[in-house]
Design a protein around this motif. Structure first.
Motif, short mmCIF file in Angstrom:
data_model
loop_
_atom_site.label_atom_id
_atom_site.label_comp_id
_atom_site.label_asym_id
_atom_site.label_seq_id
_atom_site.Cartn_x
_atom_site.Cartn_y
_atom_site.Cartn_z
N GLU A 159 0.83 -1.21 0.00
CA GLU A 159 0.00 0.00 0.00
C GLU A 159 0.86 1.25 0.00
O GLU A 159 0.57 2.23 -0.73
CB GLU A 159 -0.93 0.00 1.21
N CYS A 160 1.92 1.25 0.80
CA CYS A 160 2.80 2.43 0.84
C CYS A 160 3.44 2.69 -0.52
O CYS A 160 3.50 3.84 -1.00
CB CYS A 160 3.88 2.23 1.90
N VAL A 161 3.92 1.62 -1.17
CA VAL A 161 4.53 1.77 -2.50
C VAL A 161 3.50 2.27 -3.50
O VAL A 161 3.78 3.15 -4.34
CB VAL A 161 5.15 0.44 -2.94
N THR A 162 2.29 1.73 -3.42
CA THR A 162 1.24 2.14 -4.36
C THR A 162 0.87 3.61 -4.18
O THR A 162 0.65 4.34 -5.15
CB THR A 162 0.00 1.25 -4.18
N LEU A 163 0.76 4.04 -2.92
CA LEU A 163 0.44 5.45 -2.66
C LEU A 163 1.55 6.37 -3.17
O LEU A 163 1.27 7.48 -3.68
CB LEU A 163 0.20 5.66 -1.17
N PHE A 164 2.79 5.93 -3.04
CA PHE A 164 3.89 6.76 -3.55
C PHE A 164 3.85 6.84 -5.08
O PHE A 164 4.03 7.92 -5.67
CB PHE A 164 5.23 6.19 -3.07
N LEU A 165 3.60 5.70 -5.72
CA LEU A 165 3.48 5.71 -7.19
C LEU A 165 2.26 6.50 -7.63
O LEU A 165 2.26 7.11 -8.72
CB LEU A 165 3.40 4.27 -7.71
N ASN A 166 1.23 6.51 -6.80
CA ASN A 166 0.05 7.31 -7.13
C ASN A 166 0.38 8.80 -7.14
O ASN A 166 -0.14 9.56 -7.98
CB ASN A 166 -1.05 7.02 -6.11
N VAL A 167 1.27 9.23 -6.25
CA VAL A 167 1.71 10.63 -6.25
C VAL A 167 2.45 10.95 -7.56
O VAL A 167 2.22 12.00 -8.19
CB VAL A 167 2.61 10.91 -5.03
N LEU A 168 3.31 10.03 -7.99
CA LEU A 168 4.05 10.26 -9.24
C LEU A 168 3.11 10.27 -10.45
O LEU A 168 3.27 11.10 -11.38
CB LEU A 168 5.12 9.18 -9.41
N ALA A 169 2.12 9.37 -10.45
CA ALA A 169 1.18 9.34 -11.58
C ALA A 169 0.34 10.62 -11.62
O ALA A 169 0.10 11.18 -12.71
CB ALA A 169 0.28 8.11 -11.45
N CYS A 170 -0.09 11.10 -10.47
CA CYS A 170 -0.87 12.35 -10.45
C CYS A 170 0.00 13.54 -10.83
O CYS A 170 -0.49 14.52 -11.42
CB CYS A 170 -1.48 12.55 -9.06
N LEU A 171 1.29 13.46 -10.49
CA LEU A 171 2.19 14.54 -10.91
C LEU A 171 2.34 14.54 -12.43
O LEU A 171 2.34 15.62 -13.07
CB LEU A 171 3.55 14.35 -10.24
N ALA A 172 2.46 13.32 -13.02
CA ALA A 172 2.54 13.25 -14.48
C ALA A 172 1.26 13.75 -15.12
O ALA A 172 1.28 14.45 -16.16
CB ALA A 172 2.83 11.81 -14.91
N LEU A 173 0.13 13.43 -14.49
CA LEU A 173 -1.15 13.92 -15.01
C LEU A 173 -1.24 15.43 -14.91
O LEU A 173 -1.77 16.11 -15.80
CB LEU A 173 -2.29 13.25 -14.25
N PHE A 174 -0.69 15.99 -13.85
CA PHE A 174 -0.73 17.43 -13.66
C PHE A 174 0.16 18.15 -14.67
O PHE A 174 -0.14 19.27 -15.11
CB PHE A 174 -0.29 17.77 -12.23
#
Length: 332
Positions: A159-174
């Motif tokens: 879960e921790c790794v997924t949440l961190f990757l979710n931050v990177l994916a949202c940054l790419a989306l931004f």
């Protein structure tokens, strides 16, 4: 006339009745006869004199009942008694708190003596922040529960790794579209919030439940982890503007930017794996829980004992009792 032996005209001879042979025979023998007991003889008078008579108890003269006037305590006396009682309770609570502090210090000293120092999180010795927890599956968890406990720990790490990757994916989306700044901000919030909260709210409770067979920790884990399963499902769905790189947001971005959409699909897949694993582990923990003999009644008892023995609760109760006693004394 010759036929008569005695002369009827002569004075009759006096006849002694005690000279009768039958009487003399009885009186001459030394055998005692019950029938000859004489109640008026002197031999029985001694027994009659020896009998002690018990005088009849004299009843004391009854006195008329005197009604005592009822004395009601004054408000000052009542307040003083209440204050004394509260102060006594406060002293008892302070003694119990001191005893608990002493036992806690002894446990800490024993842990230091045996070398059981906190080892999680595994930080360097030169790091200013020291580990906060002690964790050892082989030592603290029974053998039959070690596999489930490790899988729960691995799920938390995933879960921790997924949440961190979710931050990177949202940054790419931004970076692709500035209108998705809300998703990026929320993804950072979810990472900061869910990482420690998931560790404290459902991983540590299940760890302690398997460690000490605690019914309260089991019920607390089931309640929180059910909410965590729902959160995993929402994150995998990916509702727009919720800060999650789920399937909906990833599929919607395919016509615009295929690279960012692939990254978001990877994160959505990880959220989906977390949701599936959480359901499987929830069933596994529940099956283990049913074998431990835990119950809701035991959970209530553990909760009540934990609240009563809590130092903060004791200090708050003592402070409330002291303030109430002082207020009652001042009013009176």
């Amino acid at each position: 006339m010759s036929a008569f032996v005695n002369n009827p005209f002569v004075d009759p001879v006096e006849v002694n009745p005690f000279q009768d042979p039958a009487v003399t025979q009885v009186t001459s023998t030394g055998v005692d006869h019950v029938e000859e007991f004489n109640p008026f003889s002197d031999t029985n008078t001694g027994d009659l004199h020896d009998v002690t008579t018990i005088p009849a108890t004299t009843t004391p003269s009854s006195q008329p009942a005197v009604l005592q006037p009822s004395v009601e305590p004054s408000p000052q006396a009542t307040a003083a008694a209440a204050q004394a009682n509260l102060l006594k309770q406060q002293e008892e609570l302070e003694k119990k708190a001191a005893e608990l502090d002493r036992k806690e210090r002894e446990l800490q000293s024993r842990g230091a003596a045996t070398g059981k120092e906190n080892n999680w999180p595994p930080l360097p010795k030169s790091f200013p922040i020291k580990p906060c927890f002690y964790q050892d599956f082989t030592e603290e968890i029974p053998l039959e529960y070690q596999k489930v406990s490790k899988m729960m720990y691995y799920l938390w790490m995933l879960e921790c790794v997924t949440l961190f990757l979710n931050v990177l994916a949202c940054l790419a989306l931004f970076t692709v579209a500035s209108s998705y700044g809300t998703d990026f901000g929320l993804s950072i919030l979810w990472f900061i919030l869910f990482t420690p909260c998931s560790f404290m709210c459902w991983y540590r409770p299940v760890y302690k439940a398997f460690k000490s067979d605690s019914s309260f920790n089991f019920f607390f884990f089931f309640f929180v982890f059910f909410i965590q399963v729902v959160v995993f499902i929402i994150q995998s769905v990916g509702i727009p503007k919720w800060g999650n790189s789920g399937w909906i947001a990833a599929v919607a971005l395919i016509p615009t930017n295929i690279a960012v959409a692939v990254v978001m699909m990877v994160v959505a897949g990880l959220f989906t794996i977390c949701a599936v694993l959480s359901v499987i582990l929830l069933k596994m923990v529940h099956s283990k829980y049913r074998r431990t003999g835990a119950s809701f009644q035991k959970a209530q008892q553990e909760f009540s004992q934990g609240v009563v023995t809590n130092r903060n609760f004791q200090n708050a109760a003592a402070g409330a009792a002291s303030s109430a006693a002082q207020g009652a004394f001042q009013r009176n």
